[in-house]
Design an enzyme around this catalytic site. Structure first.
Site, PDB file in Angstrom:
ATOM      1  N   ASP A  28     -15.540  10.828   6.714  1.00  0.00           N
ATOM      2  CA  ASP A  28     -14.522   9.794   6.535  1.00  0.00           C
ATOM      3  C   ASP A  28     -13.194  10.326   7.053  1.00  0.00           C
ATOM      4  O   ASP A  28     -12.956  11.543   7.037  1.00  0.00           O
ATOM      5  CB  ASP A  28     -14.407   9.400   5.060  1.00  0.00           C
ATOM      6  CG  ASP A  28     -13.739   8.044   4.885  1.00  0.00           C
ATOM      7  OD1 ASP A  28     -14.469   7.043   4.739  1.00  0.00           O
ATOM      8  OD2 ASP A  28     -12.494   7.980   4.908  1.00  0.00           O
TER       9      ASP A  28
ATOM     10  N   ARG B  47       0.811  -1.215   0.000  1.00  0.00           N
ATOM     11  CA  ARG B  47       0.000   0.000   0.000  1.00  0.00           C
ATOM     12  C   ARG B  47       0.846   1.267   0.000  1.00  0.00           C
ATOM     13  O   ARG B  47       0.412   2.306  -0.499  1.00  0.00           O
ATOM     14  CB  ARG B  47      -0.963  -0.015   1.179  1.00  0.00           C
ATOM     15  CG  ARG B  47      -2.025  -1.097   1.054  1.00  0.00           C
ATOM     16  CD  ARG B  47      -3.230  -0.810   1.893  1.00  0.00           C
ATOM     17  NE  ARG B  47      -4.299  -1.751   1.621  1.00  0.00           N
ATOM     18  CZ  ARG B  47      -5.508  -1.671   2.155  1.00  0.00           C
ATOM     19  NH1 ARG B  47      -5.792  -0.699   3.006  1.00  0.00           N
ATOM     20  NH2 ARG B  47      -6.430  -2.557   1.866  1.00  0.00           N
TER      21      ARG B  47
END
Length: 283
Positions: A148, A36
């Site tokens: 978020d 990632r």
């Protein structure tokens, strides 16, 4: 400059992620961390993960890199009409009941919170259903908040632009009402949510493990779906309790189908798989 061993650096990175986001990344996820963060290694021309982590922790790079790290580490999977049964409950049960309970001619105030909004598909799905209901009954006054932790996905949600593949789950008749089509420079078709919906949907950055939440109380519906699975049991309970604090008595709370068993808040009654109703009284 003293460089810590790779395992120490990775352990420190996991500890920071857990402390700041609540996401627990065990040692078995080391390959996931490397995969990632690969984009940041390439962007900064770092020779390997160890060099990048040393830059974060020993050269003061963490502050500037943090927004990009959040975008890469957090899982931002979302779809329009995902777990469609929940939206059926909203459109066929919750909204009609709210309108029936209102006095004739009075305004029906309805507030919805998408508490792990990702790129906005969940919030805009709800917006389409609420807009349909308001078109049928003008008393309905609705607004949606999406939050978020990731600044990148919050920005994307605010732009409200999606690919043809992303909007595929939207029923054809809704696409004609609520999506505008266009083609950017490369010729790939893209779609944007119409302004009428965007005006009623607001997005903001918010960390679920950092209460108190800057969110109004007395909400009608809260979706907290497919994020609890990344927290440990204690953090799950704390987040659920804090989120439910913002739900009005009689309001509805939804989690992901794989998360239904972790909801044990005594203020809630389960009404369907992964769907709960806050009791009219907390006694």
């Amino acid at each position: 400059m003293r460089v810590l061993s790779e395992s120490r650096l990775q352990r420190r990175f996991r500890e920071v992620i857990f402390r700041e986001t609540g996401i627990k990344m065990p040692e078995t996820k080391e390959h996931l961390i490397a995969a990632r963060l690969r984009r940041r290694l390439i962007a900064g021309n770092f020779r390997d993960l160890d060099a990048y982590l040393a830059f974060l922790f020993e050269e003061g790079g963490l502050r500037d890199e943090w927004p990009d790290i959040l975008d890469l580490i957090t899982t931002n999977k979302t779809d329009f009409f995902r777990e469609a049964a929940h939206f059926d409950i909203l459109s066929q049960g919750i909204l009609p009941a709210a309108l029936r309970a209102a006095r004739p001619g009075g305004t029906v105030r309805f507030r919805f919170w998408s508490a792990a909004a990702s790129t906005g598909a969940e919030a805009y799905t709800a917006a389409m259903l609420l807009a349909d209901a308001a078109a049928a009954d003008a008393r309905l006054d609705w607004m949606i908040l999406g939050t978020d932790i990731s600044p990148g996905v919050v920005d994307q949600a605010g732009r409200a632009v999606y690919s043809r593949k992303e909007v595929a789950p939207v029923p054809v008749e809704m696409r004609s009402r609520y999506l505008m089509s266009g083609r950017p420079g490369r010729g790939t078709a893209q779609f944007r949510i119409v302004p009428e919906l965007r005006r009623r949907v607001r997005f903001a950055e918010m960390n679920l493990i950092d209460p108190p939440y800057p969110v109004a109380s007395g909400l009608d519906v809260i979706f907290l779906r497919n994020v609890l699975i990344y927290f440990d049991p204690d953090q799950q309970a704390r987040v659920i309790a804090e989120v439910v604090n913002h739900l009005k008595p009689g309001g509805h709370f939804f989690v992901g189908h794989s998360e239904s068993m972790v909801v044990e808040d005594p203020r809630l009654d389960q009404i369907a798989p992964a769907a709960f109703r806050r009791k009219d009284t907390d006694r």
